[in-house]
Design a protein around this motif. Structure first.
Motif, mmCIF file in Angstrom:
data_model
loop_
_atom_site.group_PDB
_atom_site.id
_atom_site.type_symbol
_atom_site.label_atom_id
_atom_site.label_comp_id
_atom_site.label_asym_id
_atom_site.label_seq_id
_atom_site.Cartn_x
_atom_site.Cartn_y
_atom_site.Cartn_z
ATOM 1 N N ILE A 223 -31.111 -34.551 40.746
ATOM 2 C CA ILE A 223 -31.701 -34.598 42.082
ATOM 3 C C ILE A 223 -30.831 -33.841 43.094
ATOM 4 C CG2 ILE A 223 -32.287 -36.122 44.021
ATOM 5 C CD1 ILE A 223 -34.366 -36.079 41.805
ATOM 6 N N TYR A 224 -29.516 -33.988 42.962
ATOM 7 C CA TYR A 224 -28.612 -33.287 43.880
ATOM 8 C C TYR A 224 -28.422 -31.819 43.491
ATOM 9 C CZ TYR A 224 -27.099 -37.484 46.423
ATOM 10 O OH TYR A 224 -27.052 -38.609 47.217
ATOM 11 N N ASN A 225 -29.007 -31.456 42.335
ATOM 12 C CA ASN A 225 -28.907 -30.078 41.858
ATOM 13 C C ASN A 225 -27.458 -29.637 41.718
ATOM 14 O OD1 ASN A 225 -30.221 -27.794 40.886
ATOM 15 N ND2 ASN A 225 -30.174 -26.755 42.862
ATOM 16 N N ALA A 226 -26.623 -30.573 41.258
ATOM 17 C CA ALA A 226 -25.196 -30.275 41.109
ATOM 18 C C ALA A 226 -24.974 -29.268 39.986
ATOM 19 C CB ALA A 226 -24.437 -31.568 40.810
ATOM 20 N N ASP A 227 -23.993 -28.411 40.195
ATOM 21 C CA ASP A 227 -23.687 -27.370 39.218
ATOM 22 C C ASP A 227 -22.801 -27.945 38.117
ATOM 23 O OD1 ASP A 227 -23.444 -24.971 37.926
ATOM 24 O OD2 ASP A 227 -21.892 -24.179 39.264
ATOM 25 N N ILE A 228 -23.413 -28.749 37.265
ATOM 26 C CA ILE A 228 -22.676 -29.468 36.220
ATOM 27 C C ILE A 228 -23.450 -29.369 34.918
ATOM 28 C CG2 ILE A 228 -21.858 -31.752 35.478
ATOM 29 C CD1 ILE A 228 -21.782 -32.411 38.548
ATOM 30 N N ASP A 229 -22.738 -29.146 33.831
ATOM 31 C CA ASP A 229 -23.360 -29.160 32.514
ATOM 32 C C ASP A 229 -23.544 -30.623 32.113
ATOM 33 O OD1 ASP A 229 -23.988 -29.143 29.797
ATOM 34 O OD2 ASP A 229 -22.743 -27.400 29.369
ATOM 35 N N VAL A 230 -24.739 -31.147 32.303
ATOM 36 C CA VAL A 230 -24.993 -32.576 32.096
ATOM 37 C C VAL A 230 -24.731 -32.995 30.656
ATOM 38 C CG1 VAL A 230 -26.706 -34.418 32.257
ATOM 39 C CG2 VAL A 230 -26.716 -32.566 33.929
ATOM 40 N N VAL A 231 -25.183 -32.186 29.702
ATOM 41 C CA VAL A 231 -25.029 -32.535 28.291
ATOM 42 C C VAL A 231 -23.550 -32.637 27.923
ATOM 43 C CG1 VAL A 231 -25.460 -31.794 25.919
ATOM 44 C CG2 VAL A 231 -27.239 -31.518 27.650
ATOM 45 N N LYS A 232 -22.747 -31.677 28.366
ATOM 46 C CA LYS A 232 -21.308 -31.704 28.089
ATOM 47 C C LYS A 232 -20.657 -32.894 28.777
ATOM 48 C CE LYS A 232 -17.084 -28.921 28.194
ATOM 49 N NZ LYS A 232 -16.245 -30.060 28.635
ATOM 50 N N CYS A 233 -21.077 -33.157 30.017
ATOM 51 C CA CYS A 233 -20.525 -34.270 30.781
ATOM 52 C C CYS A 233 -20.744 -35.592 30.044
ATOM 53 C CB CYS A 233 -21.182 -34.306 32.161
ATOM 54 S SG CYS A 233 -20.718 -35.729 33.162
ATOM 55 N N VAL A 234 -21.965 -35.839 29.594
ATOM 56 C CA VAL A 234 -22.289 -37.089 28.904
ATOM 57 C C VAL A 234 -21.599 -37.151 27.547
ATOM 58 C CG1 VAL A 234 -24.154 -38.470 27.895
ATOM 59 C CG2 VAL A 234 -24.478 -37.361 30.112
ATOM 60 N N SER A 235 -21.567 -36.029 26.839
ATOM 61 C CA SER A 235 -20.899 -35.989 25.531
ATOM 62 C C SER A 235 -19.420 -36.307 25.668
ATOM 63 C CB SER A 235 -21.084 -34.616 24.884
ATOM 64 O OG SER A 235 -22.445 -34.376 24.599
ATOM 65 N N ASP A 236 -18.800 -35.764 26.721
ATOM 66 C CA ASP A 236 -17.374 -36.031 26.961
ATOM 67 C C ASP A 236 -17.148 -37.506 27.276
ATOM 68 O OD1 ASP A 236 -16.824 -33.385 26.529
ATOM 69 O OD2 ASP A 236 -16.576 -32.864 28.648
ATOM 70 N N LEU A 237 -18.054 -38.094 28.039
ATOM 71 C CA LEU A 237 -17.916 -39.505 28.405
ATOM 72 C C LEU A 237 -17.960 -40.410 27.179
ATOM 73 C CD1 LEU A 237 -20.194 -39.717 31.578
ATOM 74 C CD2 LEU A 237 -17.729 -40.100 31.519
ATOM 75 N N LEU A 238 -18.808 -40.063 26.220
ATOM 76 C CA LEU A 238 -19.002 -40.917 25.047
ATOM 77 C C LEU A 238 -18.165 -40.486 23.840
ATOM 78 C CD1 LEU A 238 -22.868 -41.449 25.230
ATOM 79 C CD2 LEU A 238 -21.068 -43.054 25.863
ATOM 80 N N ALA A 239 -17.303 -39.503 24.046
ATOM 81 C CA ALA A 239 -16.532 -38.956 22.925
ATOM 82 C C ALA A 239 -15.528 -39.954 22.355
ATOM 83 C CB ALA A 239 -15.814 -37.682 23.362
ATOM 84 N N PHE A 240 -15.134 -40.955 23.165
ATOM 85 C CA PHE A 240 -14.086 -41.869 22.714
ATOM 86 C C PHE A 240 -14.560 -42.807 21.599
ATOM 87 C CE2 PHE A 240 -16.352 -44.831 25.318
ATOM 88 C CZ PHE A 240 -15.985 -46.094 24.881
ATOM 89 N N ASP A 241 -15.858 -42.914 21.396
ATOM 90 C CA ASP A 241 -16.345 -43.892 20.419
ATOM 91 C C ASP A 241 -17.728 -43.519 19.913
ATOM 92 O OD1 ASP A 241 -16.836 -46.184 18.958
ATOM 93 O OD2 ASP A 241 -17.642 -47.243 20.696
ATOM 94 N N ASP A 242 -17.860 -43.364 18.622
ATOM 95 C CA ASP A 242 -19.146 -42.986 18.032
ATOM 96 C C ASP A 242 -19.973 -44.193 17.577
ATOM 97 O OD1 ASP A 242 -18.996 -40.274 18.361
ATOM 98 O OD2 ASP A 242 -17.922 -39.940 16.487
ATOM 99 N N ASP A 243 -19.389 -45.386 17.603
ATOM 100 C CA ASP A 243 -20.062 -46.557 17.037
ATOM 101 C C ASP A 243 -21.425 -46.828 17.672
ATOM 102 O OD1 ASP A 243 -18.018 -46.898 15.321
ATOM 103 O OD2 ASP A 243 -17.310 -48.799 16.106
ATOM 104 N N TYR A 244 -21.471 -46.782 19.008
ATOM 105 C CA TYR A 244 -22.720 -47.106 19.703
ATOM 106 C C TYR A 244 -23.269 -45.916 20.482
ATOM 107 C CZ TYR A 244 -21.217 -51.857 18.645
ATOM 108 O OH TYR A 244 -20.811 -52.992 17.997
ATOM 109 N N LYS A 245 -22.732 -44.741 20.225
ATOM 110 C CA LYS A 245 -23.159 -43.552 20.975
ATOM 111 C C LYS A 245 -24.665 -43.313 20.827
ATOM 112 C CE LYS A 245 -22.204 -38.598 21.451
ATOM 113 N NZ LYS A 245 -21.360 -37.474 20.971
ATOM 114 N N GLY A 246 -25.162 -43.400 19.602
ATOM 115 C CA GLY A 246 -26.583 -43.174 19.357
ATOM 116 C C GLY A 246 -27.447 -44.175 20.096
ATOM 117 N N GLU A 247 -27.046 -45.460 20.086
ATOM 118 C CA GLU A 247 -27.813 -46.497 20.761
ATOM 119 C C GLU A 247 -27.819 -46.284 22.274
ATOM 120 O OE1 GLU A 247 -25.721 -46.917 18.379
ATOM 121 O OE2 GLU A 247 -26.439 -48.385 16.908
#
Length: 305
Positions: A223-247
């Motif tokens: 909505i804010y049209n921020a210049d951010i790679d959303v997919v990379k941002c979320v992947s980086d956030l969840l990189a610490f643990d794969d156990d529940y990443k899919g869920e």
């Protein structure tokens, strides 16, 4: 978007954590015993070596038949009771290991929730858009923001009618509208329905809250049209643990689709234009065409996650 806060486990949740530790211990011991008995059957271990190995993995004094029954689930209640009553060093150590594992996992998601809030602040995605005085919906937007920010926390709907001099139906519509599209309000209940009976209570709490935070983060970035790679941002956030990443990603996907559906419903049924609805929720004022373009990008983002 809520900070994690200091989550105090209720007694029932504490029992679940201890239960997870015992389940973890049983799982490891069963796996160890299965390999040992298989090696004996294949002639890789003598009977004496098998007995010594079973002692090491926590089955001291158990017959091979009892161990087999434990692995296969035969006489399950009796053998489960026996292993808990004997409390071998191996059993106690594995229970502790399981508890430490799940507690570290829950703490990781708690820290992640706070990290998302901090990141959103740094990106200025909480910055409120200015309400232009000339807009025909300025008063409705201001009231909605006041309600969301608990400025009118002491007032009932009737009290707001008297205070603001507005029609009760209008105020009720504003309240219902903002509650139906507030991630922190509907997102919690929506997520609970999706996670019910799937995980430990304490685990589902963390999955739910982190998923709601990530869903709102993605929505705000778009909505804010921020210049951010959303997919990379979320992947980086969840990189610490794969156990529940899919869920979590699955729940984020469902939350965003639900949010878009709810937004469309509010826009169609309240009579307020999309610009007013967005400003009620402290988002930038986008016209219908701009809003549609940005929302369309969410579908593409979800496909890439």
């Amino acid at each position: 978007m809520k900070r994690s806060g200091s989550f105090q486990y209720p007694f029932s949740a504490r029992l679940e954590i201890e239960g997870y530790g015992m389940g973890y211990a049983q799982g490891v011991m069963k796996a160890n015993a299965t390999v040992i008995l298989q090696l004996k059957e294949e002639g890789e271990l003598t009977t004496d070596d098998c007995r010594k190995a079973l002692n090491i993995v926590g089955f001291e004094g158990w017959s091979c038949e009892d161990v087999k029954d434990f692995i296969t689930g035969k006489n399950e209640k009796e053998l489960d009771k026996r292993i808990k009553e004997e409390k071998s060093d191996r059993w106690i150590g594995l229970c502790k290991e399981g508890v430490e594992y799940i507690e570290a996992k829950l703490k990781g998601y708690e820290d992640l929730q706070d990290k998302i809030i901090h990141m959103t602040n740094e990106m200025n995605l909480f910055e409120k858009s200015v309400i232009y005085p000339e807009t025909a919906y300025g008063s409705a937007i201001a009231i909605a923001r006041g309600i969301r920010n608990r400025v009118y926390g002491r007032y009932t709907t009737k009290g707001l009618v008297e205070l603001l001099g507005m029609d009760e139906t209008d105020i009720t519509n504003i309240i219902k509208s903002i509650q139906s599209i507030d991630f922190d309000i509907y997102g919690q209940a929506f997520s609970e329905d999706k996670l019910r009976d799937k995980y430990l209570y304490v685990t589902s709490v963390r999955i739910k809250e982190v998923s709601v935070c990530i869903a709102e983060l993605i929505y705000r970035i778009v909505i804010y049209n921020a210049d951010i790679d959303v997919v990379k941002c979320v992947s980086d956030l969840l990189a610490f643990d794969d156990d529940y990443k899919g869920e979590i990603l699955e729940l984020v996907n469902e939350l965003l689709r639900e949010h878009i559906r709810r937004m469309n419903k509010v826009i169609k049924t309240t009579g307020y234009p999309v610009e007013a609805i967005l400003q009620m929720m402290d988002y930038p004022a986008l016209n219908q065409e701009e809003y549609k373009k940005r929302i369309a990008s969410i579908t593409e983002i979800l496909e890439r996650l």
